[in-house]
Design a protein around this motif. Structure first.
Motif, PDB file in Angstrom:
ATOM      1  N   ARG A   3       0.843  -1.195   0.000  1.00 10.17           N
ATOM      2  CA  ARG A   3       0.000   0.000   0.000  1.00 10.17           C
ATOM      3  C   ARG A   3       0.876   1.242   0.000  1.00 10.17           C
ATOM      4  O   ARG A   3       1.859   1.337   0.714  1.00 10.17           O
ATOM      5  CB  ARG A   3      -0.864  -0.001   1.265  1.00 10.17           C
ATOM      6  CG  ARG A   3      -2.264  -0.543   1.001  1.00 10.17           C
ATOM      7  CD  ARG A   3      -3.056  -0.530   2.257  1.00 10.17           C
ATOM      8  NE  ARG A   3      -3.636   0.781   2.516  1.00 10.17           N
ATOM      9  CZ  ARG A   3      -4.221   1.073   3.666  1.00 10.17           C
ATOM     10  NH1 ARG A   3      -4.255   0.216   4.632  1.00 10.17           N
ATOM     11  NH2 ARG A   3      -4.750   2.266   3.837  1.00 10.17           N
ATOM     12  N   ILE A   4       0.503   2.161  -0.835  1.00  9.02           N
ATOM     13  CA  ILE A   4       1.303   3.383  -0.888  1.00  9.02           C
ATOM     14  C   ILE A   4       0.480   4.548  -0.353  1.00  9.02           C
ATOM     15  O   ILE A   4      -0.578   4.869  -0.876  1.00  9.02           O
ATOM     16  CB  ILE A   4       1.737   3.692  -2.338  1.00  9.02           C
ATOM     17  CG1 ILE A   4       2.612   2.548  -2.823  1.00  9.02           C
ATOM     18  CG2 ILE A   4       2.473   5.013  -2.407  1.00  9.02           C
ATOM     19  CD1 ILE A   4       2.959   2.651  -4.263  1.00  9.02           C
ATOM     20  N   PHE A   5       0.983   5.158   0.705  1.00  7.90           N
ATOM     21  CA  PHE A   5       0.360   6.387   1.198  1.00  7.90           C
ATOM     22  C   PHE A   5       1.017   7.569   0.532  1.00  7.90           C
ATOM     23  O   PHE A   5       2.211   7.791   0.713  1.00  7.90           O
ATOM     24  CB  PHE A   5       0.552   6.517   2.716  1.00  7.90           C
ATOM     25  CG  PHE A   5      -0.556   5.904   3.495  1.00  7.90           C
ATOM     26  CD1 PHE A   5      -1.715   6.627   3.723  1.00  7.90           C
ATOM     27  CD2 PHE A   5      -0.448   4.627   3.987  1.00  7.90           C
ATOM     28  CE1 PHE A   5      -2.748   6.062   4.446  1.00  7.90           C
ATOM     29  CE2 PHE A   5      -1.475   4.063   4.710  1.00  7.90           C
ATOM     30  CZ  PHE A   5      -2.632   4.774   4.942  1.00  7.90           C
ATOM     31  N   LYS A   6       0.252   8.297  -0.239  1.00  8.69           N
ATOM     32  CA  LYS A   6       0.849   9.517  -0.788  1.00  8.69           C
ATOM     33  C   LYS A   6       0.779  10.599   0.274  1.00  8.69           C
ATOM     34  O   LYS A   6      -0.190  10.691   1.013  1.00  8.69           O
ATOM     35  CB  LYS A   6       0.066   9.956  -2.015  1.00  8.69           C
ATOM     36  CG  LYS A   6       0.528   9.222  -3.239  1.00  8.69           C
ATOM     37  CD  LYS A   6       0.221  10.020  -4.454  1.00  8.69           C
ATOM     38  CE  LYS A   6       0.826   9.346  -5.649  1.00  8.69           C
ATOM     39  NZ  LYS A   6       0.389   9.960  -6.880  1.00  8.69           N
ATOM     40  N   VAL A   7       1.809  11.386   0.317  1.00  8.60           N
ATOM     41  CA  VAL A   7       1.791  12.489   1.268  1.00  8.60           C
ATOM     42  C   VAL A   7       0.876  13.568   0.710  1.00  8.60           C
ATOM     43  O   VAL A   7       1.161  14.130  -0.345  1.00  8.60           O
ATOM     44  CB  VAL A   7       3.202  13.054   1.473  1.00  8.60           C
ATOM     45  CG1 VAL A   7       3.172  14.127   2.527  1.00  8.60           C
ATOM     46  CG2 VAL A   7       4.136  11.935   1.871  1.00  8.60           C
ATOM     47  N   PRO A   8      -0.268  13.858   1.356  1.00  7.05           N
ATOM     48  CA  PRO A   8      -1.215  14.800   0.759  1.00  7.05           C
ATOM     49  C   PRO A   8      -0.837  16.252   1.032  1.00  7.05           C
ATOM     50  O   PRO A   8      -1.697  17.091   1.249  1.00  7.05           O
ATOM     51  CB  PRO A   8      -2.532  14.428   1.434  1.00  7.05           C
ATOM     52  CG  PRO A   8      -2.135  13.886   2.754  1.00  7.05           C
ATOM     53  CD  PRO A   8      -0.759  13.332   2.627  1.00  7.05           C
ATOM     54  N   PHE A   9       0.455  16.514   1.015  1.00 10.28           N
ATOM     55  CA  PHE A   9       0.891  17.879   1.332  1.00 10.28           C
ATOM     56  C   PHE A   9       0.331  18.871   0.324  1.00 10.28           C
ATOM     57  O   PHE A   9      -0.174  19.934   0.680  1.00 10.28           O
ATOM     58  CB  PHE A   9       2.413  17.938   1.358  1.00 10.28           C
ATOM     59  CG  PHE A   9       2.958  19.301   1.622  1.00 10.28           C
ATOM     60  CD1 PHE A   9       2.839  19.867   2.881  1.00 10.28           C
ATOM     61  CD2 PHE A   9       3.574  20.027   0.624  1.00 10.28           C
ATOM     62  CE1 PHE A   9       3.328  21.115   3.134  1.00 10.28           C
ATOM     63  CE2 PHE A   9       4.066  21.283   0.880  1.00 10.28           C
ATOM     64  CZ  PHE A   9       3.944  21.829   2.132  1.00 10.28           C
ATOM     65  N   ALA A  10       0.411  18.523  -0.959  1.00 12.52           N
ATOM     66  CA  ALA A  10      -0.043  19.445  -2.006  1.00 12.52           C
ATOM     67  C   ALA A  10      -1.502  19.813  -1.782  1.00 12.52           C
ATOM     68  O   ALA A  10      -1.887  20.981  -1.906  1.00 12.52           O
ATOM     69  CB  ALA A  10       0.134  18.806  -3.373  1.00 12.52           C
ATOM     70  N   ASP A  11      -2.309  18.813  -1.424  1.00 15.20           N
ATOM     71  CA  ASP A  11      -3.724  19.061  -1.209  1.00 15.20           C
ATOM     72  C   ASP A  11      -3.955  20.116  -0.148  1.00 15.20           C
ATOM     73  O   ASP A  11      -4.638  21.103  -0.351  1.00 15.20           O
ATOM     74  CB  ASP A  11      -4.374  17.731  -0.799  1.00 15.20           C
ATOM     75  CG  ASP A  11      -5.860  17.741  -1.062  1.00 15.20           C
ATOM     76  OD1 ASP A  11      -6.283  18.517  -1.943  1.00 15.20           O
ATOM     77  OD2 ASP A  11      -6.569  16.994  -0.389  1.00 15.20           O
ATOM     78  N   PHE A  14      -2.254  23.624  -1.065  1.00 14.65           N
ATOM     79  CA  PHE A  14      -2.964  24.363  -2.110  1.00 14.65           C
ATOM     80  C   PHE A  14      -4.216  25.007  -1.538  1.00 14.65           C
ATOM     81  O   PHE A  14      -4.477  26.183  -1.764  1.00 14.65           O
ATOM     82  CB  PHE A  14      -3.337  23.422  -3.253  1.00 14.65           C
ATOM     83  CG  PHE A  14      -3.992  24.116  -4.395  1.00 14.65           C
ATOM     84  CD1 PHE A  14      -3.237  24.868  -5.282  1.00 14.65           C
ATOM     85  CD2 PHE A  14      -5.367  24.051  -4.572  1.00 14.65           C
ATOM     86  CE1 PHE A  14      -3.842  25.520  -6.326  1.00 14.65           C
ATOM     87  CE2 PHE A  14      -5.972  24.716  -5.622  1.00 14.65           C
ATOM     88  CZ  PHE A  14      -5.211  25.451  -6.497  1.00 14.65           C
TER      89      PHE A  14
END
Lengths: 313, 360
Positions: A3-11, A14
């Motif tokens: 499982r890959i957790f994307k770092v939702p920093f951009a979300d 922004f």
């Protein structure tokens, strides 16, 4: 499965940055009020509110400042410009929405929108070089000879004719706001449902009766909104007026004399203000203008929102 | 019966001819103005106007090269400052804050701001960016602050990109770790911004003093922001909500939906809004009078007073020399054609785009 957790920093960032930008709009408007109030506070303390508004003197040497003359000029030019522009603007709107043959509608509509885009300095310059001489040589002497002879109204048209006057400034301002009134009113008139027009025609109404009794009542609020919007524009217009009004800080009953408006006073004297009280009085003028136009534009917006709601129903 | 019908018909005819007359009268003035600008402008046009700097007052010849360059520069930087802010704010109120009271207030306020007298904007910018308050140079302070914020945001973007790339291939099962990573990225960005500010402040604070080009650009940006904001908001609202739902269903985050779906469908409209806002400010004079002021000499340095075409037209047209008037007319023609051209482009984009939609 991996499982890959994307770092939702951009979300998050922004959203945050866009929130800051929206907040900036609020901050800017509030800070215009605060900054103008702060800058004009020495003048407010010195002259008060009513005294400032009703004092006619504008004397940088003696440091006596009053807003009566510029305020008078602003109000008179705006009213005259509206008297000139409203019938013509609505006439154009009626022509575009009902009378004009359909092949002319689009090009004329585009022409009106383009004319609204011409910068005000062009109107002002044209006023100085072309309209002012026409006014001086033909229009103003003619009015003076005819209307000027009538006892009471005549007082409005007295004095030496210079071409540079309150009257010329009002005409330029009027020409400038015609496109605004025309395009907003046309849009409002076009929103009348066809079925209402058709039913009026069906009971035998003439074209004018349809316009007068169906379309105009239906789009009343939109037209009011357009007029008040134009009023707001006219109040704050600087360059179109600055060329032809002559910047004379006095109140003259005659419309053919040079006068001044708030915007013209600011444009001419702001960079020359040498004392703190002088500069502060100019900021005071700017504050009065800002509040005036803010209130008027808010009223225009109120009409337009109400009109929109009416149409949606 | 017949008599009243006849009377009504006559009244109708009179009223209709009156409004046709009003339309012709109004159009007459407007065509008169355009014709006059073209006639006088062409008479004054010459290559010198674009290639030479102003001659000393009273001396024949010279051109307005400095004003053309200055105008382009001011409008360019106003666009750089105003457009991103306007688009971001418009995105926020159309997407994140859709339907809330906050969105409504911002939307109405910016509608009002579109028509606020531009000279008032000039006085406001003058007092925060031009006039020093006592010994504090507020303009320099705000300038450096803005610069560091922009640098920090760019830095944050790059940092985030790099972190994302690295972490993409590593599985992180614990949401708390994700939060921690986010927090540390934010903190690094803020810290970086602070350090930038502290380093840049003593170097740059006194560069901006008195009238300067940045103040002019900010004044124009102030006018552009609400225009861009409103068109962005309208265009984003036009994007069907189902399109977003489809993307959400695939598991996209809101940022990705906005970036890849919403912006993509609304891009034409947004660009049109940007073009219209440029045409709105390109002819503004009043806000430049006491911000970027004027300059007889050629300069591209935004920290100094800088010439702009509109202020130059004002000075030249009010001046006593025939040669100045000629140059003012020619510049007026150039600026009018420029604005009409970009307005036509924007309008035809709208026509093309939305005309097509209607026929579908």
């Amino acid at each position: 499965m991996k499982r890959i957790f994307k770092v939702p920093f951009a979300d998050v960032s922004f959203g945050f940055v866009s929130f800051l930008s929206a907040l900036l709009i609020l901050i800017l408007i509030i800070s215009v009020f605060i900054v103008l109030y702060k800058e004009s506070s020495p003048a407010i303390e010195e002259f008060g509110v009513l005294k400032f508004i009703f004092t006619e003197d504008w004397n940088p040497v003696k440091e006596i400042f009053g807003a009566a003359a510029p305020l008078y000029g602003t109000i008179v030019t705006t009213i005259l410009a509206l008297l000139f522009a409203v019938p013509i603007g609505i006439g154009i709107a009626i022509f575009l929405s009902e009378i004009s043959p359909s092949f002319l509608k689009t090009p004329l509509g585009v022409a009106i929108e383009m004319l609204a885009a011409i910068p005000s300095i062009i109107y002002g310059m044209w006023g100085l070089f072309t309209l002012a001489p026409i006014m001086k040589n033909y229009v103003e002497p003619f009015i003076q000879k005819t209307l000027g002879q009538i006892p009471i109204i005549g007082a409005l048209f007295q004095g030496d004719i210079m071409g540079v006057s309150l009257f010329t400034a009002s005409v330029i301002l009027g020409i400038m706001i015609i496109p605004f009134i025309a395009s907003v009113s046309r849009d409002a008139l076009n929103l009348t449902p066809n079925i209402m027009k058709e039913s009026a025609y069906a009971v035998g109404a003439t074209k004018w009766e349809v316009i007068k009794d169906v379309m105009i009542p239906y789009s009343k609020l939109g037209i009011y909104g357009g007029i008040v919007l134009a009023l707001g524009r006219a109040l704050g217009e600087t360059m179109a007026v600055a060329f032809v009004i002559g910047h004379n800080p006095e109140i003259n009953l005659s419309l053919f004399q040079p006068a001044t408006t708030i915007t013209v006073t600011l444009a001419n004297e702001f960079t020359e203000a040498d004392t703190d009280l002088y500069l502060s009085s100019l900021f005071y003028l700017a504050l009065i203008l800002f509040i005036l136009s803010f209130v008027i534009l808010a009223v225009a917006k109120y009409f337009l929102i109400k009109a929109e709601r009416g149409f949606k129903r | 019966m017949n008599a009243t019908v006849k009377r009504r018909k006559i009244i109708s005819l009179i009223a209709l001819s009156l409004s046709t007359g009003a339309a012709l009268f109004g159009l007459f003035w407007l065509i008169f103005i355009l014709f006059d600008v073209i006639r006088n402008g062409i008479a004054g046009l010459s290559l010198d106007l674009f290639l030479k700097d102003p001659a000393p007052p009273g001396v024949e010849g010279g051109g307005l090269r400095n004003a053309f360059i200055g105008q382009l520069e001011i409008v360019f930087f106003a666009t750089i400052i105003g457009v991103p802010l306007g688009i971001l704010a418009g995105t926020f109120i159309a997407e994140y804050a859709r339907g809330t009271k906050f969105a409504r207030v911002v939307s109405i306020l910016s509608d009002i701001m579109v028509s606020v007298p531009s000279i008032v904007v000039g006085t406001f910018i003058y007092s925060i960016l031009v006039k020093p308050i006592g010994s504090i140079n507020l303009g320099g302070f705000l300038g450096v602050l803005f610069l560091s914020v922009v640098i920090a945001i760019i830095f944050g973007g790059i940092l985030n990109f790099v972190v994302n790339r690295i972490l993409n291939n590593i599985s992180i099962k614990n949401p708390a770790t994700v939060k921690l990573i986010n927090l540390s990225v934010v903190l690094t960005t803020v810290l970086f911004g602070l350090i930038t500010f502290i380093v840049l402040f003593p170097k740059f604070v006194d560069k901006i003093y008195g009238f300067n080009g940045w103040a002019g650009a900010s004044a124009l940006a102030f006018i552009m922001i609400p225009v861009v904001l409103r068109t962005t908001e309208d265009m984003l609202t036009l994007v069907p909500w189902t399109l977003r739902e489809a993307a959400f269903a695939l598991g996209a985050s809101y940022y990705r939906v906005i970036k890849d779906i919403v912006y993509r469908s609304a891009i034409t409209g947004i660009i049109t809004g940007v073009i219209l806002s440029i045409s709105r400010v390109a002819g503004e004079t009043a806000p430049l009078l006491f911000t970027s002021f004027n300059n007889q000499f050629f300069t591209t340095n935004m920290n100094e007073p800088i010439a702009s075409l509109t202020v130059m037209i004002f000075t030249y047209a009010m001046g006593p020399y025939e040669d100045w008037h000629k140059q003012a007319w020619a510049s007026a023609l150039v600026i009018t054609l420029f604005i009409l051209l970009i307005t036509v482009i924007a309008r035809s984009i709208i026509h093309y785009k939305f005309g097509k939609h209607k026929s579908q």
